[in-house]
Design an enzyme around this catalytic site. Structure first.
Site, PDB file in Angstrom:
ATOM      1  N   ALA A 192       6.281  76.564 -18.619  1.00 22.93           N
ATOM      2  CA  ALA A 192       6.592  75.445 -19.511  1.00 22.93           C
ATOM      3  C   ALA A 192       6.102  74.135 -18.912  1.00 22.93           C
ATOM      4  O   ALA A 192       5.490  73.309 -19.603  1.00 22.93           O
ATOM      5  CB  ALA A 192       8.092  75.382 -19.786  1.00 22.93           C
ATOM      6  N   TYR A 193       6.373  73.925 -17.632  1.00 22.58           N
ATOM      7  CA  TYR A 193       5.974  72.681 -16.984  1.00 22.58           C
ATOM      8  C   TYR A 193       4.461  72.544 -16.976  1.00 22.58           C
ATOM      9  O   TYR A 193       3.912  71.479 -17.301  1.00 22.58           O
ATOM     10  CB  TYR A 193       6.529  72.647 -15.560  1.00 22.58           C
ATOM     11  CG  TYR A 193       6.314  71.322 -14.863  1.00 22.58           C
ATOM     12  CD1 TYR A 193       7.117  70.223 -15.157  1.00 22.58           C
ATOM     13  CD2 TYR A 193       5.307  71.167 -13.914  1.00 22.58           C
ATOM     14  CE1 TYR A 193       6.926  69.004 -14.531  1.00 22.58           C
ATOM     15  CE2 TYR A 193       5.107  69.950 -13.280  1.00 22.58           C
ATOM     16  CZ  TYR A 193       5.918  68.873 -13.589  1.00 22.58           C
ATOM     17  OH  TYR A 193       5.716  67.662 -12.975  1.00 22.58           O
TER      18      TYR A 193
END
Length: 298
Positions: free
Chosen positions: A154-155
């Site tokens: 996600a990051y």
């Protein structure tokens, strides 16, 4: 007063995610150079404490930067109460780690919402004021914008997104007098990283990096470099400087990272972390704390 302090003195800047960590350090560095700072974030009381401790006429607003209507209202308030905005630093960000399949879908989505969508909402809300001031917009990015690593899907996706968004926005604004910069930053000594180090998965990811890439820099050091890039209206800043070389080899990074991961990582050994640090805990509830409160200017 040193020349570099005169460059920004008397201007008004907006910093998102300013309650702690890098955002707070950037606000403090801007104020030390004579800038009035509007501090934005979810944690109203923490933001107010930072604002009242700054040496310039700074204020704080508790707001969820993913809420377009709320942030547009804050932008109007900042302009009305603090005057023309000529600097915006889109810093707010959260992170989680762990195998994608074991991640909580809501936490995964929240990382994208805050880091990518929140940056776009910030730009949409404040660009009309930057156009009037012919100002500077700075997007905080990451090493993850250059090379994605496992266990942080996600990051990495969000930071790759903000990189592309920033480059597109820079080209779009080139005729207008608004300059757009991007800051590629590595590990920073913040509560998010300190929290991450409690988890085996994050320690493993960091230890798989070459030794120079494991180093953690202070938020104050990063802030000084970031604010100097704002003074120069630089299109990019890399901290540490060796990160710039990553742009030259980014085409081969996915294959190299995959080969190392195949040998060194066993996903079944690691658990998902959820959103990390105090900022992550605030973002998890997606609730503005002490909404509407502002710090009186000093």
């Amino acid at each position: 007063m040193p020349d570099r302090e005169r460059l920004l003195s008397g201007r008004t800047a907006v910093v998102t995610g300013a309650a702690r960590g890098l955002g707070r350090a950037i606000a403090e560095e801007l104020a030390s150079r004579g800038v009035d700072v509007a501090l934005l974030g979810l944690e109203g009381e923490a933001l107010a404490r930072v604002a009242t401790g700054l040496p310039t006429a700074s204020r704080s607003w508790a707001v969820d930067i993913t809420d377009g209507d709320a942030l547009a209202r804050v932008a109007q308030d900042v302009h009305r109460l603090m005057g023309p905005v000529s600097i915006v630093v889109a810093n707010a960000g959260v992170a989680e780690a762990g195998p994608f399949l074991d991640s909580d879908p809501d936490s995964w989505r929240r990382v994208i919402e805050v880091n990518l969508i929140g940056s776009a909402v910030t730009a949409r809300s404040f660009l009309p004021y930057l156009l009037d001031a012919r100002g500077h917009y700075l997007q905080i990015a990451s090493t993850a914008s250059i090379g994605a690593v496992p266990m942080m899907s996600a990051y990495c996706a969000s930071k790759a997104g903000v990189e592309s968004f920033t480059h597109s926005l820079r080209a779009e604004m080139a005729h207008s007098g608004v300059t757009v910069g991007i800051a590629y930053l590595h590990w920073i000594d913040t509560d998010m990283i300190r929290d991450a180090d409690r988890y085996t998965v994050m320690r493993k990811v960091r230890n798989l990096m070459p030794r120079p890439a494991r180093a953690i820099s202070s938020a104050e050091h990063m802030a000084r470099r970031v604010v100097t890039s704002v003074e120069r209206r630089a299109p990019s800043v890399y901290v540490p400087g060796w990160l710039r070389s990553g742009q030259l080899i980014r085409g081969v990074l996915p294959g190299a990272i995959t080969r190392v991961s195949r040998r060194k990582l066993t996903h079944s050994r690691y658990a998902a972390t959820g959103l990390l640090g105090a900022g992550g805990r605030a973002a998890r509830g997606a609730t503005v704390m002490d909404a509407g409160r502002t710090a009186d200017p000093r």
